[in-house]
Scaffold this motif. Structure first.
Motif, PDB file in Angstrom:
ATOM      1  N   GLU A  46     175.061  35.765 -28.617  1.00  0.00           N
ATOM      2  CA  GLU A  46     173.920  35.419 -29.023  1.00  0.00           C
ATOM      3  C   GLU A  46     172.691  35.759 -27.994  1.00  0.00           C
ATOM      4  OE1 GLU A  46     173.792  32.159 -32.608  1.00  0.00           O
ATOM      5  OE2 GLU A  46     174.339  31.529 -30.511  1.00  0.00           O
ATOM      6  N   ARG A  49     172.343  39.322 -27.813  1.00  0.00           N
ATOM      7  CA  ARG A  49     171.752  39.800 -29.114  1.00  0.00           C
ATOM      8  C   ARG A  49     170.125  39.367 -28.848  1.00  0.00           C
ATOM      9  NH1 ARG A  49     172.838  36.073 -34.086  1.00  0.00           N
ATOM     10  NH2 ARG A  49     171.001  35.207 -32.787  1.00  0.00           N
ATOM     11  N   ASP A  53     167.278  42.222 -28.646  1.00  0.00           N
ATOM     12  CA  ASP A  53     166.277  42.117 -30.033  1.00  0.00           C
ATOM     13  C   ASP A  53     164.937  41.951 -29.526  1.00  0.00           C
ATOM     14  OD1 ASP A  53     166.425  42.273 -32.815  1.00  0.00           O
ATOM     15  OD2 ASP A  53     165.306  40.419 -32.710  1.00  0.00           O
ATOM     16  N   ASN A  63     163.721  44.829 -37.836  1.00  0.00           N
ATOM     17  CA  ASN A  63     165.070  44.674 -38.349  1.00  0.00           C
ATOM     18  C   ASN A  63     165.076  44.695 -39.989  1.00  0.00           C
ATOM     19  OD1 ASN A  63     166.429  44.303 -35.874  1.00  0.00           O
ATOM     20  ND2 ASN A  63     165.836  42.032 -35.884  1.00  0.00           N
ATOM     21  N   TYR A  65     168.440  45.041 -43.420  1.00  0.00           N
ATOM     22  CA  TYR A  65     169.759  44.827 -43.391  1.00  0.00           C
ATOM     23  C   TYR A  65     170.027  45.805 -44.630  1.00  0.00           C
ATOM     24  CZ  TYR A  65     174.541  43.410 -44.195  1.00  0.00           C
ATOM     25  OH  TYR A  65     176.121  43.313 -44.302  1.00  0.00           O
ATOM     26  N   ASN A 133     165.906  48.460 -37.222  1.00  0.00           N
ATOM     27  CA  ASN A 133     167.266  48.089 -36.473  1.00  0.00           C
ATOM     28  C   ASN A 133     168.057  47.305 -37.481  1.00  0.00           C
ATOM     29  OD1 ASN A 133     169.356  47.813 -34.367  1.00  0.00           O
ATOM     30  ND2 ASN A 133     168.617  45.591 -34.517  1.00  0.00           N
ATOM     31  N   GLN A 134     169.316  47.273 -37.407  1.00  0.00           N
ATOM     32  CA  GLN A 134     170.225  46.259 -38.113  1.00  0.00           C
ATOM     33  C   GLN A 134     171.094  45.439 -37.223  1.00  0.00           C
ATOM     34  OE1 GLN A 134     172.247  46.616 -41.876  1.00  0.00           O
ATOM     35  NE2 GLN A 134     173.643  48.461 -41.046  1.00  0.00           N
ATOM     36  N   TRP A 135     171.258  44.313 -37.405  1.00  0.00           N
ATOM     37  CA  TRP A 135     172.392  43.551 -37.015  1.00  0.00           C
ATOM     38  C   TRP A 135     173.604  43.307 -38.096  1.00  0.00           C
ATOM     39  CZ3 TRP A 135     172.669  42.538 -31.854  1.00  0.00           C
ATOM     40  CH2 TRP A 135     171.286  42.648 -31.044  1.00  0.00           C
ATOM     41  N   LEU A 155     180.866  43.201 -34.136  1.00  0.00           N
ATOM     42  CA  LEU A 155     179.351  42.880 -34.494  1.00  0.00           C
ATOM     43  C   LEU A 155     178.609  43.835 -33.361  1.00  0.00           C
ATOM     44  CD1 LEU A 155     179.634  38.953 -34.389  1.00  0.00           C
ATOM     45  CD2 LEU A 155     179.650  40.617 -36.150  1.00  0.00           C
ATOM     46  N   TRP A 156     177.464  44.260 -34.058  1.00  0.00           N
ATOM     47  CA  TRP A 156     176.662  44.979 -33.245  1.00  0.00           C
ATOM     48  C   TRP A 156     175.465  45.353 -33.619  1.00  0.00           C
ATOM     49  CZ3 TRP A 156     177.845  51.257 -33.597  1.00  0.00           C
ATOM     50  CH2 TRP A 156     177.501  51.529 -34.944  1.00  0.00           C
ATOM     51  N   GLN A 157     174.591  45.848 -33.062  1.00  0.00           N
ATOM     52  CA  GLN A 157     173.234  46.366 -33.804  1.00  0.00           C
ATOM     53  C   GLN A 157     173.237  47.989 -33.733  1.00  0.00           C
ATOM     54  OE1 GLN A 157     171.917  48.169 -30.047  1.00  0.00           O
ATOM     55  NE2 GLN A 157     170.881  48.126 -32.048  1.00  0.00           N
ATOM     56  N   SER A 260     177.282  46.846 -28.875  1.00  0.00           N
ATOM     57  CA  SER A 260     178.344  45.984 -29.650  1.00  0.00           C
ATOM     58  C   SER A 260     178.786  44.941 -28.858  1.00  0.00           C
ATOM     59  CB  SER A 260     179.625  46.846 -30.289  1.00  0.00           C
ATOM     60  OG  SER A 260     180.373  47.101 -28.977  1.00  0.00           O
TER      61      SER A 260
END
Length: 486
Positions: A46, A49, A53, A63, A65, A133-135, A155-157, A260
């Motif tokens: 986090e 991230r 971010d 962001n 999705y 961008n997407q997480w 997990l990544w962006q 990631s």
RNA sequence: CGGGGCGUAGCGCAGCUUGGUUAGCGCGCACGGUUUGGGUCCGUGAGGUCGGCGGUUCAAAUCCGCCCGCCCCGACCA
């Protein structure tokens, strides 16, 4: 720390697996190749991230999705892309109790589905650029997996942008590489080498791929972030077109870039030591831990009260200079374990600063402070209690700087400018080799065959001038970094 | 999928070569006491389909066959 450069790979792997699990970062899941990220590890993610971010927002990105499932036919629209990814796809063939007409793949990356949507959304040059961008989580069915470094699901962006001109897209690609470099250096305290990937190593479907390469403590390279210039490849495959100022149809120019959960592994492998994790204060889930020490029950209350007082004074401070976040401080109230046990426990978890307070300190109005980056008792110092607010932030920054500098020194002392093939072979046994390179794929393959090392990148910063390839003697104008990698 | 190693309590391991009482040890866990400024010490206790299936044998953790899983090295890769 034990010298992993001269020992077997297995030793470093064992150390890594043990530390990741003992420090409570992650655990194996019952499904092969996937892992559970535990709360402590997730908090670290986090922090990574949030820092990334923040930078994305500062560079004008937003962001969004996109869906997990992608029709199989989407991947097939870009030939290099499907060729690159089809061996590692997880495919859904059934849903709602019946067989699907068209199989769905669980996204290994989202260029295709996003390309499809961009084609709908983009009509005019006025719609550009699109900076999204997407997480998310993605799935790649890799043959061999490793906690954080390569897991079946991670997990990544992923940033996906579309631009009106080639130049603008190329600038975006390099700008995000700079963002990643800035994050790695300033927050993760990892010196990275930004550069371009060789033809054989670039992303499936890209015109050019860029990377930040970090050196781990066994001398191996870890690709820690990538940024791709996709040209018009995906625009043509998904028909992302717009009318320009002169009323002409044009294909858009796109980019994609990602970091990631591998970054967590990079932090572990770049800074850790025999005692466990060493976390950079800027991203450490806990920056300061307070360990209260008492002998008799009578002392207990006074010590805990003083410790709580310290905690409150510290959490009022910023997490780092200029940060909107407050300092992350933990008071270890656990009973039944000795202070020594707690010291070791928090060292394992990589907490940058430890404050020890007992009856003796209360009497003298000071505390003992221990720095994680300096092992053992040498990292301890006495600090007057009145100076907490002045000294703790300074010490945190000192730790941040010190572990960065240590990582720089390690990388530099294991990076060699080589001028012969023999030197290159020797260099990649313990680190990176910098050598003139003419971009010849056949020779790259031969080096890989004979040494297991690959071209990690052609660094953005070049020495200039020209030289000759160390193995073919061909004239070359660029220097490449060779190394073994994860 | 190839090469190597391993699978015995939550974790780490011994025992297997040369089959034979009730399968051990360390850590951890529970309880009691002791201790707490660098992983205290003592005692008591709980915890096991010896990876699975089959075979040999009076008798298998141990020998044989097949299968499964994990780790390391390669191919793949953020």
């Amino acid at each position: 720390m034990a010298d992993f450069l001269t020992s077997q790979n297995e030793d470093f792997s064992k150390w890594y697996n043990e530390i990741v699990q003992k420090a409570d970062l992650a655990d194996y899941s019952p499904v092969r190749g996937s892992m559970v990220i535990k709360p402590y590890g997730y908090t670290l993610w986090e922090r990574i991230r949030d820092e990334l971010d923040r930078r994305f927002k500062e560079t004008g990105h937003v962001n969004a999705y996109f869906p997990l499932f992608i029709p199989m036919s989407f991947l097939e629209k870009e030939s290099d892309h499907v060729e690159g990814f089809s061996p590692e796809l997880a495919v859904v063939t059934h849903g709602g109790g019946s067989e699907l007409e068209e199989p769905l793949v669980v996204r290994p990356t989202s260029e295709t589905i996003i390309g499809h949507m961009y084609a709908k959304w983009i009509r005019s040059y006025r719609d550009l650029p699109v900076l999204i961008n997407q997480w998310a989580n993605v799935v790649r069915w890799e043959m061999r997996t490793r906690l954080f470094l390569r897991t079946t699901e991670f997990l990544w962006q992923e940033g996906h942008t579309a631009h009106a001109t080639r130049l603008e897209a190329e600038e975006e690609t390099l700008r995000m590489l700079d963002v990643y470099t800035d994050f790695a250096v300033k927050e993760a305290a990892i010196p990275v080498i930004p550069g371009r990937k060789s033809e054989s190593e670039k992303f499936a479907g890209a015109v050019a791929s860029y990377t930040i390469e970090a050196m781990m403590k066994d001398g191996k390279a870890l690709q820690s972030g990538t940024s791709h210039f996709l040209g018009q490849n995906f625009a043509k495959a998904f028909d992302i077109r717009f009318l320009d100022e002169t009323n002409e149809q044009q294909y858009a120019w796109t980019t994609s870039w990602g970091v990631s959960t591998r970054m967590v592994g990079a932090v572990v492998m770049a800074h850790g030591d025999d005692q466990g994790l060493v976390l950079p204060p800027h991203i450490a889930p806990i920056q300061v831990v307070i360990v209260p020490i008492w002998r008799k029950d009578a002392e207990r209350d006074a010590v805990l009260e003083a410790a709580e007082g310290i905690r409150q004074r510290l959490v009022a401070l910023p997490a780092s200079p200029g940060s909107a976040l407050r300092m992350r401080v933990e008071l270890d109230r656990r009973e039944g374990v000795s202070p020594g046990w707690k010291f070791n426990d928090w060292e394992m978890r990589g907490v940058p600063l430890r404050v020890e307070i007992g009856p003796r300190d209360i009497a003298n109005q000071n505390v003992m402070i221990a720095r994680r980056d300096v092992p053992g008792r040498e990292g301890k110092m006495l600090l007057p209690m009145a100076e907490l607010e002045a000294q703790v932030p300074t010490l945190l920054e000192a730790v941040q700087t010190a572990i960065y500098e240590k990582a720089v020194a390690f990388r530099d002392s294991h990076t060699y400018d080589v001028s012969s093939y023999d030197e290159l072979k020797e260099a990649v046994e313990t680190g990176f080799a910098r050598a003139w390179w003419a971009g010849d794929a056949e020779d790259e393959a031969r080096v890989k065959d004979e040494t297991r090392a690959t071209v990690r990148c052609i660094p953005t910063e070049q020495p200039g001038g020209s030289g000759t390839c160390v193995y073919t003697g061909r004239p070359a104008t660029e220097v490449a970094v060779f190394g073994k990698s994860y």
